[in-house]
Design a protein around this motif. Structure first.
Motif, PDB file in Angstrom:
ATOM      1  N   ARG A  20      37.108 -25.188 -48.287  1.00  0.00           N
ATOM      2  CA  ARG A  20      38.189 -25.344 -47.315  1.00  0.00           C
ATOM      3  C   ARG A  20      39.259 -24.259 -47.469  1.00  0.00           C
ATOM      4  NH1 ARG A  20      36.787 -27.739 -42.866  1.00  0.00           N
ATOM      5  NH2 ARG A  20      35.047 -26.442 -43.488  1.00  0.00           N
ATOM      6  N   PHE A  21      39.417 -23.741 -48.690  1.00  0.00           N
ATOM      7  CA  PHE A  21      40.311 -22.597 -48.906  1.00  0.00           C
ATOM      8  C   PHE A  21      39.907 -21.455 -47.971  1.00  0.00           C
ATOM      9  CE2 PHE A  21      40.646 -18.379 -50.815  1.00  0.00           C
ATOM     10  CZ  PHE A  21      41.989 -18.290 -51.157  1.00  0.00           C
ATOM     11  N   GLY A  22      38.628 -21.139 -47.948  1.00  0.00           N
ATOM     12  CA  GLY A  22      38.155 -20.052 -47.101  1.00  0.00           C
ATOM     13  C   GLY A  22      38.283 -20.365 -45.624  1.00  0.00           C
ATOM     14  N   ILE A 154      44.338 -29.289 -50.926  1.00  0.00           N
ATOM     15  CA  ILE A 154      44.821 -28.333 -51.923  1.00  0.00           C
ATOM     16  C   ILE A 154      44.330 -26.939 -51.550  1.00  0.00           C
ATOM     17  CG2 ILE A 154      44.629 -27.586 -54.327  1.00  0.00           C
ATOM     18  CD1 ILE A 154      44.590 -30.539 -55.118  1.00  0.00           C
ATOM     19  N   GLY A 155      43.053 -26.854 -51.160  1.00  0.00           N
ATOM     20  CA  GLY A 155      42.521 -25.570 -50.696  1.00  0.00           C
ATOM     21  C   GLY A 155      43.244 -25.065 -49.469  1.00  0.00           C
ATOM     22  N   ALA A 156      43.529 -25.980 -48.537  1.00  0.00           N
ATOM     23  CA  ALA A 156      44.222 -25.598 -47.302  1.00  0.00           C
ATOM     24  C   ALA A 156      45.664 -25.185 -47.567  1.00  0.00           C
ATOM     25  CB  ALA A 156      44.181 -26.766 -46.310  1.00  0.00           C
ATOM     26  N   PHE A 157      46.265 -25.711 -48.638  1.00  0.00           N
ATOM     27  CA  PHE A 157      47.645 -25.366 -48.968  1.00  0.00           C
ATOM     28  C   PHE A 157      47.750 -23.970 -49.583  1.00  0.00           C
ATOM     29  CE2 PHE A 157      51.028 -25.229 -52.196  1.00  0.00           C
ATOM     30  CZ  PHE A 157      52.132 -25.394 -51.377  1.00  0.00           C
ATOM     31  N   ILE A 158      46.938 -23.701 -50.589  1.00  0.00           N
ATOM     32  CA  ILE A 158      47.073 -22.429 -51.309  1.00  0.00           C
ATOM     33  C   ILE A 158      46.547 -21.248 -50.501  1.00  0.00           C
ATOM     34  CG2 ILE A 158      47.000 -23.545 -53.571  1.00  0.00           C
ATOM     35  CD1 ILE A 158      44.110 -22.647 -53.855  1.00  0.00           C
ATOM     36  N   CYS A 159      45.626 -21.506 -49.570  1.00  0.00           N
ATOM     37  CA  CYS A 159      44.984 -20.399 -48.855  1.00  0.00           C
ATOM     38  C   CYS A 159      45.985 -19.595 -48.025  1.00  0.00           C
ATOM     39  CB  CYS A 159      43.851 -20.912 -47.977  1.00  0.00           C
ATOM     40  SG  CYS A 159      44.368 -21.849 -46.527  1.00  0.00           S
ATOM     41  N   ASN A 160      46.973 -20.264 -47.426  1.00  0.00           N
ATOM     42  CA  ASN A 160      47.915 -19.548 -46.572  1.00  0.00           C
ATOM     43  C   ASN A 160      48.882 -18.687 -47.378  1.00  0.00           C
ATOM     44  OD1 ASN A 160      47.148 -20.688 -43.884  1.00  0.00           O
ATOM     45  ND2 ASN A 160      47.654 -22.593 -44.934  1.00  0.00           N
ATOM     46  N   ILE A 161      49.175 -19.121 -48.600  1.00  0.00           N
ATOM     47  CA  ILE A 161      50.001 -18.311 -49.490  1.00  0.00           C
ATOM     48  C   ILE A 161      49.243 -17.036 -49.864  1.00  0.00           C
ATOM     49  CG2 ILE A 161      51.150 -18.258 -51.742  1.00  0.00           C
ATOM     50  CD1 ILE A 161      51.446 -21.328 -51.469  1.00  0.00           C
ATOM     51  N   ILE A 162      47.962 -17.203 -50.190  1.00  0.00           N
ATOM     52  CA  ILE A 162      47.131 -16.041 -50.522  1.00  0.00           C
ATOM     53  C   ILE A 162      46.931 -15.158 -49.297  1.00  0.00           C
ATOM     54  CG2 ILE A 162      44.893 -15.292 -51.417  1.00  0.00           C
ATOM     55  CD1 ILE A 162      46.692 -16.721 -53.448  1.00  0.00           C
ATOM     56  N   ALA A 163      46.755 -15.776 -48.115  1.00  0.00           N
ATOM     57  CA  ALA A 163      46.573 -15.009 -46.876  1.00  0.00           C
ATOM     58  C   ALA A 163      47.798 -14.154 -46.587  1.00  0.00           C
ATOM     59  CB  ALA A 163      46.300 -15.950 -45.708  1.00  0.00           C
ATOM     60  N   ALA A 164      48.994 -14.742 -46.773  1.00  0.00           N
ATOM     61  CA  ALA A 164      50.228 -13.992 -46.535  1.00  0.00           C
ATOM     62  C   ALA A 164      50.324 -12.807 -47.486  1.00  0.00           C
ATOM     63  CB  ALA A 164      51.439 -14.910 -46.709  1.00  0.00           C
ATOM     64  N   PHE A 165      50.004 -13.045 -48.751  1.00  0.00           N
ATOM     65  CA  PHE A 165      50.047 -11.967 -49.740  1.00  0.00           C
ATOM     66  C   PHE A 165      49.067 -10.845 -49.379  1.00  0.00           C
ATOM     67  CE2 PHE A 165      48.095 -10.035 -53.490  1.00  0.00           C
ATOM     68  CZ  PHE A 165      49.207  -9.481 -54.116  1.00  0.00           C
ATOM     69  N   MET A 166      47.820 -11.222 -49.081  1.00  0.00           N
ATOM     70  CA  MET A 166      46.793 -10.215 -48.791  1.00  0.00           C
ATOM     71  C   MET A 166      47.098  -9.467 -47.492  1.00  0.00           C
ATOM     72  SD  MET A 166      44.798 -10.349 -51.369  1.00  0.00           S
ATOM     73  CE  MET A 166      43.482  -9.286 -50.795  1.00  0.00           C
ATOM     74  N   ALA A 179      38.726 -15.041 -48.260  1.00  0.00           N
ATOM     75  CA  ALA A 179      38.138 -16.330 -47.883  1.00  0.00           C
ATOM     76  C   ALA A 179      36.693 -16.418 -48.361  1.00  0.00           C
ATOM     77  CB  ALA A 179      38.204 -16.514 -46.363  1.00  0.00           C
ATOM     78  N   GLY A 180      35.940 -15.323 -48.228  1.00  0.00           N
ATOM     79  CA  GLY A 180      34.553 -15.301 -48.689  1.00  0.00           C
ATOM     80  C   GLY A 180      34.440 -15.460 -50.188  1.00  0.00           C
ATOM     81  N   VAL A 181      35.344 -14.829 -50.923  1.00  0.00           N
ATOM     82  CA  VAL A 181      35.350 -14.948 -52.386  1.00  0.00           C
ATOM     83  C   VAL A 181      35.597 -16.404 -52.793  1.00  0.00           C
ATOM     84  CG1 VAL A 181      36.546 -14.270 -54.502  1.00  0.00           C
ATOM     85  CG2 VAL A 181      36.074 -12.567 -52.731  1.00  0.00           C
ATOM     86  N   GLY A 182      36.505 -17.082 -52.086  1.00  0.00           N
ATOM     87  CA  GLY A 182      36.776 -18.490 -52.370  1.00  0.00           C
ATOM     88  C   GLY A 182      35.548 -19.355 -52.173  1.00  0.00           C
ATOM     89  N   MET A 183      34.790 -19.104 -51.103  1.00  0.00           N
ATOM     90  CA  MET A 183      33.581 -19.883 -50.844  1.00  0.00           C
ATOM     91  C   MET A 183      32.555 -19.690 -51.953  1.00  0.00           C
ATOM     92  SD  MET A 183      31.970 -21.966 -48.726  1.00  0.00           S
ATOM     93  CE  MET A 183      31.319 -22.721 -50.221  1.00  0.00           C
ATOM     94  N   LEU A 184      32.378 -18.469 -52.407  1.00  0.00           N
ATOM     95  CA  LEU A 184      31.416 -18.192 -53.484  1.00  0.00           C
ATOM     96  C   LEU A 184      31.849 -18.872 -54.777  1.00  0.00           C
ATOM     97  CD1 LEU A 184      30.687 -14.418 -52.761  1.00  0.00           C
ATOM     98  CD2 LEU A 184      29.200 -16.375 -52.285  1.00  0.00           C
ATOM     99  N   LEU A 185      33.147 -18.912 -55.048  1.00  0.00           N
ATOM    100  CA  LEU A 185      33.642 -19.607 -56.231  1.00  0.00           C
ATOM    101  C   LEU A 185      33.320 -21.102 -56.146  1.00  0.00           C
ATOM    102  CD1 LEU A 185      35.189 -19.549 -58.877  1.00  0.00           C
ATOM    103  CD2 LEU A 185      37.327 -19.713 -57.589  1.00  0.00           C
ATOM    104  N   GLY A 186      33.424 -21.670 -54.952  1.00  0.00           N
ATOM    105  CA  GLY A 186      33.077 -23.075 -54.763  1.00  0.00           C
ATOM    106  C   GLY A 186      31.620 -23.350 -55.096  1.00  0.00           C
ATOM    107  N   LEU A 187      30.731 -22.440 -54.735  1.00  0.00           N
ATOM    108  CA  LEU A 187      29.306 -22.614 -55.043  1.00  0.00           C
ATOM    109  C   LEU A 187      29.048 -22.538 -56.544  1.00  0.00           C
ATOM    110  CD1 LEU A 187      27.556 -20.567 -52.192  1.00  0.00           C
ATOM    111  CD2 LEU A 187      27.837 -23.050 -52.379  1.00  0.00           C
ATOM    112  N   VAL A 188      29.798 -21.713 -57.239  1.00  0.00           N
ATOM    113  CA  VAL A 188      29.666 -21.636 -58.701  1.00  0.00           C
ATOM    114  C   VAL A 188      30.028 -22.986 -59.323  1.00  0.00           C
ATOM    115  CG1 VAL A 188      30.606 -20.583 -60.797  1.00  0.00           C
ATOM    116  CG2 VAL A 188      30.053 -19.151 -58.824  1.00  0.00           C
TER     117      VAL A 188
END
Length: 556
Positions: A20-22, A154-166, A179-188
């Motif tokens: 959901r972060f991604g 939690i994923g939806a909350f932190i993602c926008n902070i990271i999006a703003a930074f990036m 967003a893609g990196v977050g999805m791969l981390l979820g699979l791990v």
């Protein structure tokens, strides 16, 4: 003492959190990216109305594909393979959005996300339900889904902070790749916890009367594609215009018809034992559709409200540290070449999507208060720092994180007293509470004199807070309801049906958002949303007695 929750819950919690972060990272900046002019802006330069339509179609399709994805998980691929396949496809789509800027590749990346979500979304929710199918976990299924739902947010909350930074430090592309990196981390994380839910991931044995894959492809999936193509071409050929406002919308609605017919036929053909459960599920699908039509405007109408109608100025006390962290946009309060906007804050673009320019100030400063103007004009430094618009997308998940323990605790208190309402009652209550959030936005319109001056961000905080209470009564309860009432052989398929209701609601959200510019008085726009949710509440109340009776008969 044995835990009330299965050991697999934390791993599924964090897998879903990163997925959901991604997903919500790209939703937070999606419309902003689409309407940003090409060239220096780095966006795709779509007209605002087209951006709303594309956004609505995209989020609709991401919740339509779980229909076929859930079925394939149940009968062909199994739950584990479906989650891996879905996650990899979504990661590829997110990264594709960041790497490729040409529109054909943009749409291809969206297609990968849509297909991947179809495999991932219904499967992980069903897998969680399977973990709670046995004692001592069965009684805590609602709580388990609430906890799982908090992971989503939690994923939806932190993602926008990271999006703003990036976005501020690097650009649109790097934000999408994150967003893609977050999805791969979820699979791990999913792989690490696999041993805790592999026993719950077994495919259901084939039973007499089961729907076959060939039947799905020939009677549903194939006709849906054909109907979508018909909806894309035929209305304009016969009538000279679209039936529902755009080619995308016509195609989507036509494509939904065979799928909706399939679910209705499941009810009509069901045996006497299964028929009440399937009928109850279809009823909840119908009323929840209206909720999603309003709720999913967070990425369109409410993003637009945050961007143009909300005071996003950063206080001087936190200006420098936030600027150092790249969490705020920097603008200049001075006369210069700026993009042309009309009186409803629509960016005016040339045919190639590039911005039209004029001498003046940035659009943000058009409707600031006289007090703010005086303050800015007295500054020696022309630099002004504003909160990124996508940061406002974190308000809803913030409220979910804060309020989930409160709501779960409230239901637990009522349960101990023997007064906890049944799941359908919670859902109808959620619809009514959500309607009240629209009235908060009506108040915001009047406070800002219909856009003449910007209003405090507290209006959005309040509106999101109210609708979040409604959301917590409805969304996780809907997942739990499907898991409780679905016949075992149809669990993932009916979970796909729940997401189909989301899909239709999501598309309606895009249609509603595209009418934003039809309302000179924006209060009327939010009153229409209020009326839709009140209608859904009344519809739910009319069915509530029957739904609660079915729940009791099924032992819930």
């Amino acid at each position: 003492m044995k835990s009330k929750h299965p050991k697999g819950l934390p791993y599924l919690f964090f897998t879903e959190m990163w997925e959901r972060f991604g997903y919500y990272l790209i939703l937070g900046i999606f419309v902003l990216y689409l309407i940003e002019p090409q060239g220096i802006g780095g966006g795709l330069g779509f007209p605002d109305k087209d951006a709303d339509d594309i956004f609505g179609t995209f989020i609709a399709l991401t919740y339509l594909t779980p229909f076929i994805g859930g079925f394939l998980a149940d009968r062909v691929l199994g739950y584990i393979k479906s989650i891996y396949l879905g996650g990899i496809l979504m990661a590829a789509g997110y990264i594709g959005l960041g790497v490729f800027t040409d529109k054909p590749f943009f749409y291809t990346s969206l297609a990968l996300i849509v297909i991947g979500n179809g495999f991932f979304k219904p499967t992980i929710s069903t897998l969680l339900g399977n973990l709670y199918s046995e004692e001592p976990y069965k009684a805590n299924k609602d709580s388990g889904y609430n906890i799982f739902y908090m992971g989503i947010n939690i994923g939806a909350f932190i993602c926008n902070i990271i999006a703003a930074f990036m976005r501020n430090k690097f650009g649109w592309g790097e934000a999408f790749i994150t967003a893609g990196v977050g999805m791969l981390l979820g699979l791990v994380i999913f792989t690490i916890g696999r041993k805790h839910y592999i026993h719950a991931a077994q495919m259901k044995p084939v039973q007499e009367g089961d729907t076959k894959l060939s039947e799905i492809l020939l009677k549903v999936f194939g006709p849906a594609i054909i109907a979508g193509v018909v909806g894309w071409f035929v209305p304009t050929m016969i009538f000279g215009s679209n039936i529902f406002g755009s080619t995308n919308t016509d195609a989507f609605i036509f494509a939904c018809i065979p799928v909706i017919y399939f679910y209705v036929s499941l009810y009509l053909k069901a045996n006497p034992l299964e028929k009440p459960s399937i009928g109850a599920l279809l009823s909840i699908f119908l009323v929840s559709m209206f909720f999603w039509a309003v709720f999913k405007q967070n990425g369109t109408a409410l993003t637009r409200w945050a961007n143009y109608y909300t005071d996003r100025s950063v206080s001087e006390s936190v200006e420098k540290p936030l600027a150092a962290l790249f969490l705020v946009e920097e603008k200049s309060y001075e006369t210069k070449d700026v993009n042309v906007y009309d009186d409803q804050f629509r960016s005016q673009k040339a045919e190639d999507g590039s911005a039209l320019k004029e001498q003046g100030k940035d659009i943000y400063f058009r409707n600031i208060s006289n007090e703010e103007k005086t303050k800015l004009e007295s500054k020696n430094d022309n630099n002004v720092f504003l909160y990124n618009t996508e940061l406002f997308q974190s308000i809803n998940p913030f409220w979910v994180i804060v309020l989930t323990p409160v709501v779960v605790g409230f239901w637990a208190l009522l349960r101990r007293k023997g007064k906890e309402p049944l799941t359908p009652s919670k859902i109808v209550l959620g619809l009514f509470i959500s309607a009240l959030s629209c009235l908060v936005m009506v108040g915001a319109v009047y406070a800002g004199q219909n856009g003449l001056v910007k209003v405090s961000a507290l209006w959005l905080f309040a509106s999101y807070g109210v609708i979040t209470v409604g959301e917590l009564c409805l969304s996780p309860m809907g997942l739990s309801f499907v898991s409780k009432l679905s016949p075992a052989r149809l669990t993932a398929l009916m979970m796909g049906g729940f997401f189909l209701a989301n899909s239709v609601g999501n598309k309606l959200s895009g249609i509603l958002a595209s009418t934003w510019y039809n309302y000179e008085n924006k209060a009327n726009y939010f009153l229409v949303n209020f009326a839709l949710l009140i209608f859904a509440t009344l519809l739910g109340l009319s069915m509530l007695k029957r739904l609660n009776k079915i729940m009791k008969e099924k032992g819930h």
